[in-house]
Design a protein around this motif. Structure first.
Motif, PDB file in Angstrom:
ATOM      1  N   ALA A 191      15.524  74.419  95.247  1.00 33.23           N
ATOM      2  CA  ALA A 191      15.305  75.743  94.667  1.00 33.23           C
ATOM      3  C   ALA A 191      16.315  76.077  93.576  1.00 33.23           C
ATOM      4  O   ALA A 191      16.199  77.100  92.920  1.00 33.23           O
ATOM      5  CB  ALA A 191      15.353  76.800  95.771  1.00 33.23           C
ATOM      6  N   ILE A 192      17.298  75.241  93.386  1.00 36.38           N
ATOM      7  CA  ILE A 192      18.335  75.550  92.392  1.00 36.38           C
ATOM      8  C   ILE A 192      18.125  74.746  91.116  1.00 36.38           C
ATOM      9  O   ILE A 192      18.141  73.524  91.150  1.00 36.38           O
ATOM     10  CB  ILE A 192      19.731  75.259  92.961  1.00 36.38           C
ATOM     11  N   PRO A 193      17.918  75.419  89.997  1.00 37.47           N
ATOM     12  CA  PRO A 193      17.773  74.688  88.737  1.00 37.47           C
ATOM     13  C   PRO A 193      19.057  73.920  88.420  1.00 37.47           C
ATOM     14  O   PRO A 193      20.153  74.399  88.707  1.00 37.47           O
ATOM     15  CB  PRO A 193      17.545  75.801  87.713  1.00 37.47           C
ATOM     16  N   ALA A 194      18.885  72.744  87.819  1.00 38.08           N
ATOM     17  CA  ALA A 194      20.042  71.887  87.552  1.00 38.08           C
ATOM     18  C   ALA A 194      21.081  72.587  86.682  1.00 38.08           C
ATOM     19  O   ALA A 194      22.279  72.487  86.934  1.00 38.08           O
ATOM     20  CB  ALA A 194      19.583  70.595  86.893  1.00 38.08           C
ATOM     21  N   TYR A 195      20.616  73.328  85.664  1.00 33.32           N
ATOM     22  CA  TYR A 195      21.608  73.939  84.775  1.00 33.32           C
ATOM     23  C   TYR A 195      22.399  75.027  85.486  1.00 33.32           C
ATOM     24  O   TYR A 195      23.553  75.283  85.166  1.00 33.32           O
ATOM     25  CB  TYR A 195      20.957  74.471  83.493  1.00 33.32           C
ATOM     26  N   ILE A 196      21.771  75.643  86.492  1.00 37.20           N
ATOM     27  CA  ILE A 196      22.492  76.702  87.217  1.00 37.20           C
ATOM     28  C   ILE A 196      23.557  76.113  88.137  1.00 37.20           C
ATOM     29  O   ILE A 196      24.681  76.610  88.208  1.00 37.20           O
ATOM     30  CB  ILE A 196      21.498  77.594  87.989  1.00 37.20           C
ATOM     31  N   ILE A 197      23.212  75.015  88.793  1.00 36.48           N
ATOM     32  CA  ILE A 197      24.233  74.394  89.652  1.00 36.48           C
ATOM     33  C   ILE A 197      25.374  73.906  88.762  1.00 36.48           C
ATOM     34  O   ILE A 197      26.552  73.961  89.132  1.00 36.48           O
ATOM     35  CB  ILE A 197      23.642  73.259  90.525  1.00 36.48           C
TER      36      ILE A 197
END
Lengths: 346, 342, 543
Positions: free
Chosen positions: C91-97
């Motif tokens: 559920a976590i977009p790569a750019y956000i992580i």
């Protein structure tokens, strides 16, 4: 030497007992069959021997080695067993050659290759080693499964209903073939089946199971002619039971008086059931015992007749199909067996 | 089947979620400026004029692509970008038109708009040098060009060459110093990098504050954003640095500046309303908003500034016409690539 | 070719249209920029891309397979919860992580600052792993992409015939050797499916690598377009990337052309899971907690912290519409993509011709292409259709139809479908491959039409697979950004757009709230669906 000894083995699923006090011994090179109706626990017994099933009590040994007790289960991979599964369980991602060689360890490549060639020869599939399982027929897959299980020369080979998915013709020919292969390799084996013909074809020793109990552990002859219980008698062959009474000379039934097969502890005058197999009877025009033909089935070389005795009981009889009797005929019957087995009436 | 019914329901709900009414009084805007940095102004515009503004935000290049492919039927009346280079591209692509407006001509300085009135700057940002107080004496600094001196080796933080602000900076240097000299400069300049370029402008300032480098290059509004942040760490980091306005010498060109700007599309249908909005955006109130909300310099002379902006002092801005930034952009990118500026 | 084949080819072509539009730029002459890229950048970009792929492969395989194996065959504390918790990083977009870990681990972040405070270190005094690096990018992408491998391989492990595994035991394999020599190779198609999804996302990623300053092939695409204003070269580079992916997929297929993976055995009762005790149980729990901790909990807590502590941007009344838009889009796209995937996969199985197979492969290639490029591929033909129709209507009836397709939700969902069709096709294919062909024949022999076979035999059998496919597309669309940005209609925002706008303005803390909402909006369906998937799985096992 005993390759396999089971001593009072009990297995339970949750609190439900599925195997009770099973004890048996199997000697080197013998082929044994566990025979019984489905749900009798025979597969569970096999899986206990394989180490997939934990014992509730009792012990399993191989020679001096303890395999299972209630609180110890040697890992399957350390038991030096081979197993042929009901649906073969060939590895679909490996070729026949790789499947067969899967269990061979710690051997040089050339030894492996030699063993593979030997086994392919033995199972009659020379040249198939590069194929994949799905490219083979059922019978061929069966033989590959066998070769795979035997490849590393296990101490004990387990076969779980290996012919259940074959047609009848194939079954008996494969059974013979596999028996000769096993004997050739001298591998001690335990096979599970629900088909007595298979058991007779294959086994040196047969164990009959019912409801988790081992009813009898004997060779085929003894099992057939001297069954210990009516269930065994019925399960291993065509059988009829006639009411009888113990008399001094043996047992008195609608077919007259016959000696008992063995010294069984019955009281005089006790009511019993006597086992009559079709081949125990013959047609005898002189015989005072008359019976009416009430049904008949054509079996190729034989007719299977059902006859009704004057007592109202019926018996089965196999006769050459060259002779023909019509329904409704009355014939004279005589007992050709010298002894009869009897069981307590229920 | 349930499956398809669900799909259909979701579709209908979505359709209802998008309600662009066929209102007579409206104007459609493609904006590369982030929604929260423009929406309040648009709402104010609607209240004042009754003209509804429909907005799509996105990257300037992708909006431009959309504009191009939609052609004459494009619903967009206006295009806002956050740098002059993209407006130059829009003009080259033939998707925007010249706008005659006395208001715009009067308010927007000539170097901050297209010579043929195809686009107009709305707010200005400078890209000065920041130095760590106590570690660097302002007297050591002079120009962008001087930053490739050996003494700065391993002391400079700057972001990647794929960023438009760096591309514009180098484009302005090409205009001033020529391609060859700028190339030479860049070849030396990459040796001063304290670390491989990564992150954004704020990250360069943070890195300097943390001690990775002594000098950072960043846009003014990012610095302002940090100073006015709610986050103690950001404020603390920003306070460790001070602004140095480079290239301020008498005959020098001044600090590099860029604008966010606006243009009317060739396909515009709500021409009057669009022009109204353009003029509104250079109005007193709107111009003050840029300063307040995003620490940008108004293009309008005398527009209300903020304490933050005032505290940074006066400076001389490069008066190069910003169209040149667009013209030189490809050259700038290639030049930085050749220099090994990641 | 039969009429049905034409249908499939037609649908496949429509789905492939955006990619074909992009690929058609190969026909344009190659310009000077190529020389520039070759001379200065491409070698570096390609090396980085390959290293990134290699690293992500190692990362997602080790995390995905180990956790899948442990949760599907062993019993240890927390297994039930972990088996779905492990899906959450999806559920976590790569750019956000990437943003959150930078916030935590960067030089100026709390971890390093704290260390400096404690030990009195200064910059250069100590070594600390640099988060914004190739290694960091590998870690970030692995953490959010491993669930693909986990999901696919777990399903494969659960569906493997127990007899085959037991056979390996009787042939002298320990449980671990059995895993290595039988379970793992048998799960290979599923694992490869998961891996290829992860790798295609890796190749298409721009946000993370750009933020970390890692220049990959995708950087080259965007550099050409944004920096050099040369969308032709950008399209040509995209095509090159695509060809690379196609070759990889082809090589993998070729290497296993003969072997079969659907079980030759019937699934039997699964024996009890291995009950782990003591240290082994601890390590199993530990191994499964790690990915959840670092892939979900840590970033989510950081987002929460940002949201609560220092966001000066609060989510207002429009918040509800953001969530609603995001959810509706994701649901609609998921249903459309999965319906199409069912249709195509099934056609492939039924018609079996090379034409059909090739069509389906072409139709599902969009996943490896950066979303922005796909979006352009959607934009161009749609606008062309609109404008052509408009011109014709004008000249014939003097009526302007304007833009009918461009800038509509329809275009957006079409783009999502194109981009994520691969995800659903792969999931559905994996499910279908487990149904023996004889079952199709049995169905047909019992009087079912091909569609009847799909409905009455495959769908019930594949309920779990279909739900998996729905979930994957749903979550992907929820996170999707570039296509949404460029194709959306006026005044239409999603959570991803909002989060991106804040983050790209370098206001990470303000991006916290919408990012957290993406995560939350993603979790609920992840949980619901993972339950449904678990229930739908044929359970011969538990009596």
């Amino acid at each position: 030497m005993s390759v396999l000894t089971l001593d009072k083995v009990c297995v339970a699923f949750d609190s439900k007992r599925v195997l009770e006090d099973i004890s048996l011994r199997l000697d080197d090179g013998e082929i044994a069959c566990l025979l019984g109706p489905s749900g009798c626990g025979k597969t569970t017994l096999l899986r206990s021997i394989a180490g997939f099933q934990v014992l509730q009590s009792g012990e399993i040994h191989s020679g001096a080695t303890v395999l299972s007790t209630s609180n110890f289960t040697a890992p399957t991979e350390n038991r030096q067993i081979g197993m042929v599964f009901q649906d073969f369980a060939l590895f679909p991602h490996l070729t026949i050659g790789d499947n067969i060689c899967f269990g061979i360890r710690h051997q040089s490549k050339s030894d492996k290759r030699q063993r593979l060639a030997e086994l392919l020869e033995l199972i009659g599939l020379v040249g198939f080693d590069g194929r994949y399982p799905h490219e083979l027929s059922g019978g061929q897959q069966q033989r590959v499964a066998l070769a795979r299980a035997m490849a590393s020369k296990p101490r004990l080979l387990l076969l779980d209903e290996p012919f259940s998915s074959m047609d009848v013709e194939l079954r008996s020919s494969l059974a013979k073939e596999i028996r000769s292969i096993l004997k050739h390799e001298g591998i001690t084996s335990v096979m599970v089946t629900h088909d007595q013909h298979e058991a007779f074809n294959m086994a040196d020793r047969i164990g009959v199971l019912s409801a988790g109990k081992l009813l009898q552990w004997d060779d085929a002859q003894t099992l057939y002619h001297q069954p210990k219980t009516a269930f065994v008698a019925h399960f291993v062959g065509r059988s009829d039971f006639l009411q009888g009474e113990i008399v001094e000379q043996g047992v008195k039934t609608a077919l007259g008086v016959s000696p008992l097969r063995e010294q069984q502890a019955f009281k005089l005058g006790q009511q019993v059931n006597a086992l009559i197999r079709p081949e125990y009877l013959k047609i005898d025009k002189q015989s005072p015992i008359k019976a009416a033909l009430i049904s008949r089935q054509f079996r190729g070389g034989f007719y299977l007749y059902v006859l009704r005795l004057t007592s109202g009981e019926s018996v089965q009889l196999l006769l050459s199909s060259l002779m023909q009797y019509e329904l409704g005929d009355t014939v004279g019957l005589a007992l050709s067996a010298e002894h009869l087995s009897v069981f307590e009436s229920e | 089947m349930k499956f398809f019914t669900l799909t259909a329901i979701a579709g209908l709900l979505l359709a209802s979620a998008v309600s662009v009414s066929a209102d007579e009084k409206e104007v459609n805007l493609y904006s590369a400026r982030k929604e929260n940095l423009i929406k309040p102004l648009l709402e104010k515009f609607t209240t004042e004029t009754g003209v509804k503004v429909n907005l799509v935000t996105g990257g300037a290049d992708t909006l431009l692509k959309r504009l191009k492919s939609e052609g004459v039927n494009s619903p967009a009346d206006l295009l806002i970008t956050t740098d002059a280079g993209r407006l130059y591209r829009a003009k080259e692509a033939g998707v925007i038109r010249a706008v005659e407006s006395d208001v715009l001509d009067k308010i927007v300085p000539t170097n901050l708009r297209d010579p043929e009135s195809y686009w107009f700057g709305l707010s200005m940002r400078a890209r000065p040098i920041f130095y760590v107080k106590g570690k660097v004496d302002p007297s050591e600094l002079s120009t962008y060009e001087a930053l490739n001196d050996d003494k700065w080796e391993g002391r400079v933080c700057i972001r990647s060459s794929s960023n438009i602000y760096n591309q514009s900076l180098v484009a302005s240097m090409i205009a001033s110093d020529g391609l060859e000299k700028t190339q030479e400069w860049a070849n030396g300049f990459v040796k001063t990098f304290a670390q491989p370029p990564k992150g954004g402008d704020r990250d360069q300032i943070k890195a300097a504050a943390a001690g990775i480098c002594d000098v950072a290059i960043a846009n003014t509004y990012y610095y302002g954003g940090m100073l006015n942040s709610n986050d103690e760490e950001q404020i603390e980091a920003a306070n460790k640095l001070a602004i140095f306005w480079p290239n301020q010498g008498e005959n020098d060109r001044g600090v590099h500046v860029n604008v966010s700007g606006i243009a009317m599309t060739k396909a515009a249908k709500n021409v009057d309303n669009a022009k109204l909005l353009m003029e509104f955006l250079v109005g007193v109130e709107a111009q003050a908003f840029y300063a307040q909300v995003n620490n940008e310099y108004p293009v309008r002379e005398g527009a209300e500034s903020t304490e933050t902006l005032k505290s940074w002092g006066e400076f001389k801005a490069d008066e190069l016409n910003l169209s040149v930034l667009g013209e030189n952009n490809s050259d700038a990118v290639k030049l930085m690539d050749r220099a090994g500026w990641k | 070719m039969g009429i049905r084949t034409w249908w499939v080819v037609g649908i496949a072509l429509i789905m492939a249209l955006p990619v074909l539009v992009v690929a058609s730029f190969v026909l344009e002459p190659f310009n000077d920029n190529w020389q520039h890229l070759l001379d200065n950048l491409l070698a570096d970009y390609i090396t980085n891309s390959l290293l990134l792929m290699l690293g992500v492969t190692v990362g997602v395989l080790s995390m995905g397979i180990i956790c899948a194996w442990l949760t599907s065959t062993c019993e240890f504390p927390g297994r039930r919860a972990l088996s779905w918790l492990l899906l959450l990083p999806l559920a976590i977009p790569a750019y956000i992580i990437a943003y959150t870990y930078t916030g935590i681990l960067d030089f100026a972040g709390p971890v390093q600052s704290q260390l400096r405070d404690w030990f009195g270190w200064r910059y250069g005094d100590y070594w600390f792993p640099e988060i914004r690096s190739l290694t960091g990018a590998i870690a970030m992408l692995s953490l959010v992409l491993y669930p693909y491998v986990y999901m696919m391989s777990r399903a494969a492990f659960l569906e493997q015939s127990v007899a085959v595994l037991e056979a390996s035991r009787t042939l002298g394999c320990t449980p671990f050797q059995g895993f290595q020599r039988v379970a793992l190779p048998l799960a290979r198609p599923a694992i490869i499916t998961g891996l290829s999804l992860a790798l295609m996302e890796t190749l298409a990623d721009y946000g993370t690598v750009q933020y970390f300053g890692v220049n990959t092939f995708t950087t080259g695409i965007f550099k050409s377009w944004y920096g050099l204003d040369d969308s032709v070269t950008a399209a040509q580079l995209s095509t090159l990337l695509l060809s690379f992916v196609v070759v990889l997929i082809f090589m993998e297929r070729y290497s296993r052309r003969h072997a079969r993976f659907h079980s030759t055995s019937n699934t039997e009762n699964r024996g009890q899971r291995y009950k782990l005790k003591g240290w082994s149980a601890f390590w199993a729990t530990f191994a499964c907690v790690l990915p959840v901790l670092f892939g979900f909990i840590v970033p989510a807590v950081q987002l929460l912290y940002w949201t609560l502590n220092n966001a000066d941007y609060a989510l207002g009344s429009e918040f509800f519409s953001l969530v609603l838009n995001s959810l509706l889009l994701a649901i609609a796209a998921a249903f459309v993509a999965v319906s199409l995937a069912l249709l195509l996969s099934y056609a492939k199985r039924l018609l079996k011709t090379p034409t059909v197979k090739a069509s389906v492969a072409v139709a599902s290639i969009g996943y490896a292409v950066p979303g922005t490029v796909i979006a352009v591929g959607v934009l161009l033909p749609f606008a062309w259709i609109d404008n052509t129709l408009d011109a014709w209507m004008r000249s014939t009836f003097d009526v302007s139809t304007g833009l009918l397709l461009s800038g509509t939700i329809f275009a957006l969902i079409f783009a999502y479908t194109v981009r994520f069709l691969s995800v659903s096709v792969q999931a559905v294919d994996a499910g279908l491959s487990k149904i023996k062909p004889s079952m199709d024949d049995a169905g047909r022999s019992l009087g079912l039409s091909p569609f009847g076979v799909l409905r009455k035999i495959h769908l019930p059998l594949m309920k779990g697979t279909v739900l998996t496919a729905l979930l994957l597309v749903f979550v992907d669309v929820l996170k999707e950004l570039p296509a949404t940005l460029i194709l959306r209609p006026f005044n239409f925002n999603t959570l991803a757009v909002r989060s991106y706008e804040m983050a790209s303005d370098e206001r990470l803390a303000d991006a916290g709230a919408p990012s957290l909402m993406i995560v939350l909006a993603g979790i609920i369906p992840v949980i619901l669906l993972s339950r449904a998937i678990a229930q739908a799985r044929p359970q011969g096992a538990k009596k």
